[in-house]
Design a protein around this motif. Structure first.
Motif, PDB file in Angstrom:
ATOM      1  N   VAL A  65      14.871  71.604 -36.357  1.00 43.31           N
ATOM      2  CA  VAL A  65      14.052  70.748 -35.567  1.00 43.31           C
ATOM      3  C   VAL A  65      14.242  69.436 -36.248  1.00 43.31           C
ATOM      4  CG1 VAL A  65      12.367  72.066 -34.269  1.00 43.31           C
ATOM      5  CG2 VAL A  65      12.099  71.678 -36.495  1.00 43.31           C
ATOM      6  N   TRP A  79      14.448  66.605 -35.458  1.00 45.96           N
ATOM      7  CA  TRP A  79      13.573  65.312 -34.874  1.00 45.96           C
ATOM      8  C   TRP A  79      12.125  65.361 -35.563  1.00 45.96           C
ATOM      9  CZ3 TRP A  79      15.297  69.195 -31.843  1.00 45.96           C
ATOM     10  CH2 TRP A  79      14.498  70.359 -31.511  1.00 45.96           C
ATOM     11  N   ARG A  80      11.762  66.494 -36.247  1.00 43.62           N
ATOM     12  CA  ARG A  80      10.393  66.493 -36.607  1.00 43.62           C
ATOM     13  C   ARG A  80      10.233  66.323 -38.260  1.00 43.62           C
ATOM     14  NH1 ARG A  80       5.334  67.263 -34.626  1.00 43.62           N
ATOM     15  NH2 ARG A  80       3.774  67.797 -36.148  1.00 43.62           N
ATOM     16  N   ASP A  95       3.711  73.929 -31.260  1.00 41.99           N
ATOM     17  CA  ASP A  95       4.593  74.534 -30.436  1.00 41.99           C
ATOM     18  C   ASP A  95       3.787  74.133 -28.986  1.00 41.99           C
ATOM     19  OD1 ASP A  95       6.491  75.543 -28.648  1.00 41.99           O
ATOM     20  OD2 ASP A  95       7.076  76.954 -30.117  1.00 41.99           O
ATOM     21  N   HIS A 120      14.328  65.034 -23.759  1.00 42.53           N
ATOM     22  CA  HIS A 120      14.480  64.871 -25.373  1.00 42.53           C
ATOM     23  C   HIS A 120      15.107  66.323 -25.645  1.00 42.53           C
ATOM     24  CE1 HIS A 120      13.318  64.355 -29.510  1.00 42.53           C
ATOM     25  NE2 HIS A 120      13.255  63.176 -29.132  1.00 42.53           N
ATOM     26  N   CYS A 152      14.190  68.021 -28.105  1.00 45.84           N
ATOM     27  CA  CYS A 152      13.337  68.863 -28.397  1.00 45.84           C
ATOM     28  C   CYS A 152      13.064  70.116 -27.206  1.00 45.84           C
ATOM     29  CB  CYS A 152      12.167  68.400 -28.876  1.00 45.84           C
ATOM     30  SG  CYS A 152      11.068  67.636 -27.806  1.00 45.84           S
ATOM     31  N   PHE A 165       8.322  72.899 -26.113  1.00 48.57           N
ATOM     32  CA  PHE A 165       8.815  72.268 -27.254  1.00 48.57           C
ATOM     33  C   PHE A 165       8.030  71.972 -28.438  1.00 48.57           C
ATOM     34  CE2 PHE A 165       6.252  68.441 -26.382  1.00 48.57           C
ATOM     35  CZ  PHE A 165       5.747  68.446 -25.091  1.00 48.57           C
ATOM     36  N   PRO A 167       8.647  65.734 -31.538  1.00 49.80           N
ATOM     37  CA  PRO A 167       8.638  64.799 -32.846  1.00 49.80           C
ATOM     38  C   PRO A 167       7.412  64.272 -32.987  1.00 49.80           C
ATOM     39  CG  PRO A 167      10.142  64.266 -30.953  1.00 49.80           C
ATOM     40  CD  PRO A 167       9.247  65.339 -30.326  1.00 49.80           C
TER      41      PRO A 167
END
Lengths: 418, 989
Positions: free
Chosen positions: A165, A167-168, A217, A234, A236, A250, A253
């Motif tokens: 992941v 983006w996070r 989540d 996105h 995600c 998803f 982020p």
């Protein structure tokens, strides 16, 4: 790939350059400046230009040109998308994307550009990742830095880069856990003289602001997901779940991001929130014309239309106007020849009206073109497509987050022909 | 506290100030100073003089300071290479740092310092980083290889970095895979023929897996790379499409467009009746529409691509006309593109809407846009016949507005409408004539004059109108002058009595007073026509004109196919192939859409269609090896005629005979002794023995010649019968007596040093009429004067006329590709045959085939597209400069390992070693040395393939023994088998 980037102000001043490969002389921008000169309006400069040795791909954002130079065959969309991402990042970091702000933060800008691209290949473009490496300037931090000799540059590995992941960032902690979603819809429409819809479509986005601890989540479901014609997500969002169940699942982020954008097009009937009764005419003889515009609500689902404005670009030969509005204020810009009417709230009981006369330069012929009326407005608490979020579930974390959804409808390119 | 203060220091002496600050002891001051330096650098000031001072700041544990110094280094190292060396040690040390961020940063920065001396030191750290345990470092290192390659390509190859990079494609981390693909793609661009990105089903699978997990930019690289792959069959193609489709929902429009490219390309291979094909078509429309709501720059690129997609597959967007309606505030470049697409999508169903829109646009402000809109109305009229009337009335309305440029534009398009629908709308001529005076643009004036001339009989005052133009004849542009000349001649032919004076005036103006050769020539032609034969003049000048076609600006189909393969690239924006504008066109390969080989449209090959998925079984149309190389067939040399319909086998026969008799033919005129002069056999095929040849049995060189010859030489009575028939069996009877009794004659031919033509196999049927819907194709390959040619006989066995022939090859082992279009100029009537020679080149895309010399061909005509495979003799690829130097030969022979040696036997070859050498030379197999040991001749030979592969050979000939032994050595041993087959074939014909 991308060789160099030049930032050029709308007056044609090159004020920043960055090269990722060998240095390319800024004289290459002359081709661009020439094209800009030719185009007149900066918005009309073609985005892809060819010069004897280079290709110039540019975007125009916030009165600035972002001009990139490439030497080989690259996908231009890739470059344009990247340039927009650069502009977005500047906006995100400095609050706005303007010449003054970029000059004020030039070193951060340079550091950002260095992190975003390596040898012309994009490296880190996610704002979450970037912020971990280069902290955005804040007044407080710059004061602290001066006092302590601290730095803006993070010394840690951007952990997100490596996980699945990316983006996070890891180890997010909040005392108040909250997740907000804004459903924002824009109507693009063309109405003809008689008020019939020539073309209408809705561009929608869901902007999210998620501040949740740990690795939540989320699952967002809609009452009527089949409404949407085309969606883009996105990274995600798990595409498989959308395809099978039409829910958005998803791991978000951290912070603000655009969860999805969608498109409701002419296949579905698009509701038009206002109607415009108008009459703009120029007399065949004599140098004057008449204007009469009334706006009323049409399909607003019982909500109020707010921040209503009307923009009418008049023909160049128009000298002045003498208009009176029953509501709001009306101005006429002498240089751009634009009539701007700020109506405000639309009251169904008392419809706003603008009428009066237009005077044309003496001797000038009757204008050939009909001005078009551009409408801007806002309707709170309504997604005009009818899209509704039914619920948001969270898995993977124990706490109870605070959740909220807001709807707003705006006019995009909403145009009435006369 | 902002950085803008750094911009204010412009006064002199600033460098000295900075220098002092950089050497300050205080860390904070140092950092501030470096920041100032960077700021100056950013705005293009030269601060390179501070190099040593800045580099001194590099040894620090402050990461920000380090980064800033790195920034500076990257910018100025090039100008100060000696100083840059000072930084090397720090880099090497940083590459060992425990923090992966620092390791990555160091290797990244080092790659950006474009100084040769530094790159040497970079190799070791880079090698380590490519194998680093941390994926972040590995992915950074992958890009670094591309950087290094840009600086010193040789070094990268020598150090084996390319192989390491290839290994990274199988890395466990998707980001590493994506960067490796990106780096390899960039490197491959400068190495067109290197098989760097060798795509096979395994790598494709890995890429598809990584595609789901990597960043948006990585997805673009991977998708672009995938687009270069050619799936084995429709099933593989479908499975790739299925895995790529989710990318259409990506927020990044570049990802979407790259995915569209992959889908558009692989769709070609899917059978049209497949459900999935329809689903895919439906899925493509929404993302394309969504691209149009993005920023205008993105819209522009999207529109240019949609323009291509609409031409290739109009069905995708046929219901989406409305999204292309122009908005008032679209930038002009978007408006013009939208207009183009609107016309392409216009059909009977939506024409009313389109016309209403176009009329609206014709009253807008922007002149260019208005003009194009008016033109578009005309094009709609021509495209959609039912709308013509409405279009004409719309145009008339526009003419009534009296806006000058609208009127002119309208007249130009009305002229085209007259051409398309003659005698239908002439009633509007009166209205047009009213506007005669306002026309000031040459194109509009010329159009108006054309209209007046064409319809002179219906315009009462046509002569007056034309006369008025004539007054300023010399001030008009050439276009108008030419049109005026023609129009007046037309007028004269229609109303000869009243206009004699006028026509004389214009003829004298055109011929005597004009310097323009075009005008003068046309004037003279008319003059002579009129003075010699007025009736003929009428027929010429007033001849019926061919109708104009619907779409004038369609992109030519082969270019369109290539551009479809380049969707999303600059090529797609310019609508030009990359070779036309990418600098030096290095590394540009022409891309082609894959044909739906074996299945799909070619429904009439059910055998392969049902066997789809198992690609190992070659289609039945491939001639088996035996057919090509059978001992009995090879009598035929080359059919030199490209015109006339003689059966190929017989025309080859002539040459066989000539060669045979070469020694005795000195007295004869130079009739086809060489096979590379295809035009030479001008002898009429059916004529009896021409009298000028000596009346002996050698004389007649036409069909009947060899018959007599054969009869006299061998007394074989079957010969005559043999020639007309397919060459297989009877030919044998010819070769037998020749080899038996005429060895000396052969020697003679060889001894005289007659250049013999390259071997070319006889024509075989490639596409039987049953599978070609009546089209039969037989053919062969030949090399003539260094040009590879594909010689085909196309026979129409169907009931209808065939036209519009075109040909395309699939990728193949040696990059064979047509060097030009298939020249079938006249339509092929039923039961007619035509001989076509197609020159080939070897610069096409390369893919290894099995067998190596297999070639998959698609031929298209007005009926359908047909596919077949054939095999070419590899000797065709032997180039003329294949003779190696003795020394080089010796060295190379030793150098190639014995594993690459292959030994073959050629049986039943009754040639002496000299004759054999000579024969082989004709096919560009050159003898370099000859050695005789114990009555055995050893010939050392070399040959070179068109792609640069050398093949060395040792040919052993034992006198009296008909079995030769050939020993081949080559660095690419897989070609040996094919080369041997060529030896066999060449020696035995």
């Amino acid at each position: 790939m991308i060789n160099s980037l030049f930032l050029i102000s709308h007056s044609g001043d090159i004020f920043l350059e960055k090269h990722w490969k060998s240095v390319i002389s800024r004289s290459v921008c002359d081709y661009f400046l020439e094209a800009k000169e030719k185009a007149g309006d900066p918005e009309n400069v073609a985005p892809v230009l060819q010069t004897p040795h280079h290709y110039l791909i540019s975007i125009y954002r916030g009165k600035l040109f972002f001009l990139s130079v490439t030497q080989t065959e690259v996908p231009p969309l890739f470059v344009i998308e990247f340039l927009h991402r650069v502009a977005d990042t500047f906006q995100d970091y400095f609050g706005d994307c303007s010449e003054v702000l970029i000059k004020e933060n030039t070193v951060t800008v340079y550091e950002l550009l260095e992190e975003m691209l390596d040898n012309g290949f994009p490296l880190a473009t996610e704002s979450n990742v970037l912020k971990e490496m280069i902290r955005p300037p804040t007044i407080l931090r710059s004061v602290v830095n001066t006092l302590t000799g601290g730095s803006n540059v993070g010394g840690t590995l951007p952990t997100g880069q490596l996980s699945n992941v990316p983006w996070r960032r890891a180890g997010v902690k909040y005392t108040n856990n909250e997740a907000y979603f804004d459903v924002i819809e824009e109507i693009d429409a063309i109405l003809d003289k008689s008020g019939t819809t020539v073309f209408a479509e809705i561009q929608g986005v869901i902007e999210a602001c998620v501040k949740l601890t740990g690795m939540p989540d989320l699952t967002l479901s809609f009452m009527n997901p089949r409404l949407l014609d085309d969606v883009s997500f996105h990274p995600c969002v798990r595409f498989k779940r959308w395809e099978s169940e039409h829910v958005l699942s998803f791991i978000p982020p951290d912070g603000n991001f655009r969860l999805m954008s969608y498109h409701v097009s002419s296949q579905n009937l698009v509701a038009i929130p206002v109607y415009v009764k108008q009459n703009i005419s120029f007399l065949e003889t004599g140098s004057c014309g008449r204007l009469d515009i009334t706006i009323g609500p049409k399909q607003t689902m019982g909500k109020t239309v707010e921040s209503l404005t009307v923009t009418i670009p008049m023909p160049k030969s128009v000298l002045s106007v003498n208009l009176t509005a029953t509501q709001g204020t009306c101005t006429f810009d002498l240089t751009t020849k634009v009539v701007f009417w700020d109506v405000g709230k639309l009251n169904p009981q008392k419809l706003p009206n603008l009428r009066g006369s237009i005077s044309i330069q003496t001797g000038a012929p009757k204008p050939e073109e009909n001005p078009s009326i551009n409408i801007d407005m806002k309707i709170q608490q309504l997604a005009i497509s009818g899209l509704k979020v039914s619920r948001l579930d969270m898995y993977g974390e124990k706490y109870k987050p605070f959740k909220g959804v807001k709807y707003v409808t705006k006019a995009g390119k909403f145009q009435v022909r006369t | 506290m902002t950085d803008s203060k750094y911009f204010t220091t412009t006064k002199k002496g600033e460098i000295f100030e900075l220098k002092a600050e950089l050497n300050s002891d205080k860390k904070e001051k140092k950092k501030e100073a470096v920041k100032k330096v960077i700021a100056s650098m950013t705005v293009g000031k030269d601060v390179s003089a501070l190099f040593p001072d800045v580099v001194n700041c590099m040894q620090t544990d402050n990461l920000e300071l380090k980064k800033l110094v790195y920034l500076y280094l990257m910018n100025y190292a090039k100008s100060q290479p000696d100083m840059a060396i000072m930084a090397v040690n720090t880099f090497v040390k940083d590459c060992e740092d425990p923090n992966p961020l620092i390791r990555a940063l160091a290797v990244r920065t080092m790659g950006c310092i474009r100084v040769d001396k530094i790159t040497e030191y970079l190799c070791e750290p880079l090698r380590k980083c490519l194998k680093d345990e941390d994926p972040y470092v590995r992915k950074t290192a992958a890009v670094c290889v591309a950087k290094l390659h840009d600086i010193n390509a040789q070094l990268v190859e020598d150090q084996g970095f390319l192989d390491t990079l290839k290994d990274l494609i199988s890395d466990s981390n998707p980001m590493v895979v994506a960067n490796a693909v990106a780096a390899l793609s960039e490197i491959a661009e400068s190495h067109p023929n290197s098989n760097l990105l060798d795509l096979n089903p395994q790598t494709i699978n890995k890429l598809l897996t990584a595609l789901n997990e990597c960043t948006e930019w990585g997805q673009i690289f991977i998708l672009d790379c995938l687009a270069n792959y050619t799936p084995r069959d429709d099933r593989e193609s479908q499975s790739i499409c299925e895995r790529v489709t989710p990318r259409l929902s990506h927020a990044n429009s570049a990802v979407v467009l790259s995915a569209v490219k992959v889908l558009m390309k692989f769709m070609e291979m899917l059978p049209k009746d497949l459900d999935y094909y329809g689903t895919l078509l439906k899925k493509l429309a929404p993302p394309l529409v969504t691209l149009l709501s993005a920023e205008p720059e993105l819209q522009y690129v999207a529109l240019r691509n949609i323009n291509l997609i609409v031409q290739r597959r109009p069905e995708i967007l046929k219901h989406e006309m409305k999204v292309f309606f122009v908005k008032y505030n679209d930038p002009i470049y978007v408006k013009l593109e939208k207009l183009d697409i609107m016309i392409r999508l216009a059909s009977q169903a939506n024409i009313a809407q389109v016309l209403a829109e176009l009329k609206e646009y014709a009253t807008e402000v922007d002149v260019d846009f208005v003009r194009k809109a008016v033109r578009a109305i005309g094009r709609c009229a021509i495209k959609v016949e039912q709308s013509a009337e409405r279009c004409v009335s719309t145009l008339l309305d526009l003419i009534q507005t009296k806006v000058n440029y609208v009127v002119q534009e309208a007249i130009v398009v009305i002229k085209d409408i007259f051409r398309k629908y003659p005698n239908k709308y002439e009633s509007v001529i009166a209205t047009l004539c009213e506007n005669l005076d306002s026309l000031d643009e040459p194109e509009a004036r010329a159009a108006m004059i054309w209209i007046v001339g064409e319809y002179a009989e219906r315009i009462d005052n046509a002569d007056e109108l034309l006369e008025s133009f004539l007054e300023g004849f010399h001030d008009e542009s050439t276009q108008v002058q030419l049109q005026l000349l023609t129009a007046i001649v037309k007028l004269f032919l229609k109303k000869p009595t009243e206009t004699q004076e006028l026509v004389q005036q214009v003829l004298s103006l055109a011929t005597q007073d004009s310097d323009n050769p075009d005008l003068r020539d046309r004037g003279y032609i008319y003059w002579r026509l009129l003075s010699t034969d007025p009736v003929a003049a009428k027929e010429v000048v007033l001849a019926e004109k061919p109708l104009i076609s619907e779409e004038t600006d369609l992109i030519e189909p082969t270019l369109l196919e290539e551009l479809i393969c380049h969707i999303g690239t600059l090529a797609s924006v310019y609508h030009k192939p990359p070779s036309a504008f990418v600098e030096g066109s290095r590394g540009v390969q022409h891309k082609r859409l894959p044909g739906s080989a074996g299945s799909g449209e070619s429904v009439e090959s059910p055998d392969t269609g049902s066997a789809a998925g198992v690609s190992d079984a070659p289609p039945a149309v491939i001639p088996s090896q035996g057919d090509l190389l059978g001992d009995l067939l090879n009598l035929d040399l080359t059919p030199p005629t490209t015109t006339g319909p003689p059966p190929p086998a017989t025309s080859g026969m002539q040459l066989g005979a000539m060669d045979l008799l070469g020694g005795g033919l000195d007295s004869l005129p130079p009739i086809p002794l060489r096979t590379d002069t295809p035009q030479s056999p001008q002898i009429p095929h059916q004529s009896p023995s021409p009298p000028d040849y000596s009346p002996t049995e050698v004389g007649p060189v036409d069909h009947t010649g060899p018959v007599k010859l054969g009869g006299d030489l061998g007394g074989s009575s079957t010969m005559g019968a043999g020639f007309g028939a397919p060459p297989a069996a009877p030919a044998a009877s010819f070769s037998a007596p020749v080899s038996g009794g005429l060895d000396d004659l052969f020697d003679l031919g060889g001894g005289v040093g007659m250049p013999m033509g390259a071997y070319s196999p006889p024509k075989t049927v490639w596409l039987p009429a049953m599978k070609g819907k009546g089209l039969e194709i037989s053919g062969t390959f030949a090399r003539r004067a260094g040009v590879i040619q594909m010689e085909m006989t196309l026979t129409n066995k169907a009931m209808s006329i065939m036209t519009d022939f075109a040909i395309q090859f699939n990728r193949n082992s040696f990059g064979l590709a047509p060097a030009g279009p298939l020249q079938v100029l006249t339509p092929l009537s039923p039961n007619q045959s035509i001989e076509v020679t197609l020159p080939l080149n070897t610069v096409g895309p390369v893919m290894k085939m099995d067998p190596l010399n297999n070639l998959q061909v698609a031929v298209k005509n007005n009926i359908d597209v047909f596919y077949f495979s054939c095999q070419y003799p590899i000797s065709m690829l032997f180039v003329e400069d294949g003779k190696m130097e003795r020394q080089v030969f010796l060295a190379t022979w030793k150098d190639i390992s014995n594993d690459n040696e292959a030994q073959f036997q050629i049986k039943d070859c009754h040639l002496s070693s000299d004759a054999a050498s000579n024969k082989l030379q004709g096919s560009n197999i050159f003898t370099i040395a000859k050695r005789t040991v114990d009555g055995q001749d050893m010939l050392y030979q070399s040959t070179k393939l068109s792609n640069g592969i050398w093949v060395l050979a040792e040919l052993r000939v034992q006198t009296g023994n008909p079995t030769f032994t050939v020993c081949l050595k080559c660095r690419a041993p897989e070609v040996s088998q094919c080369v041997f087959q060529s030896y066999d074939a060449v020696l035995k014909n």
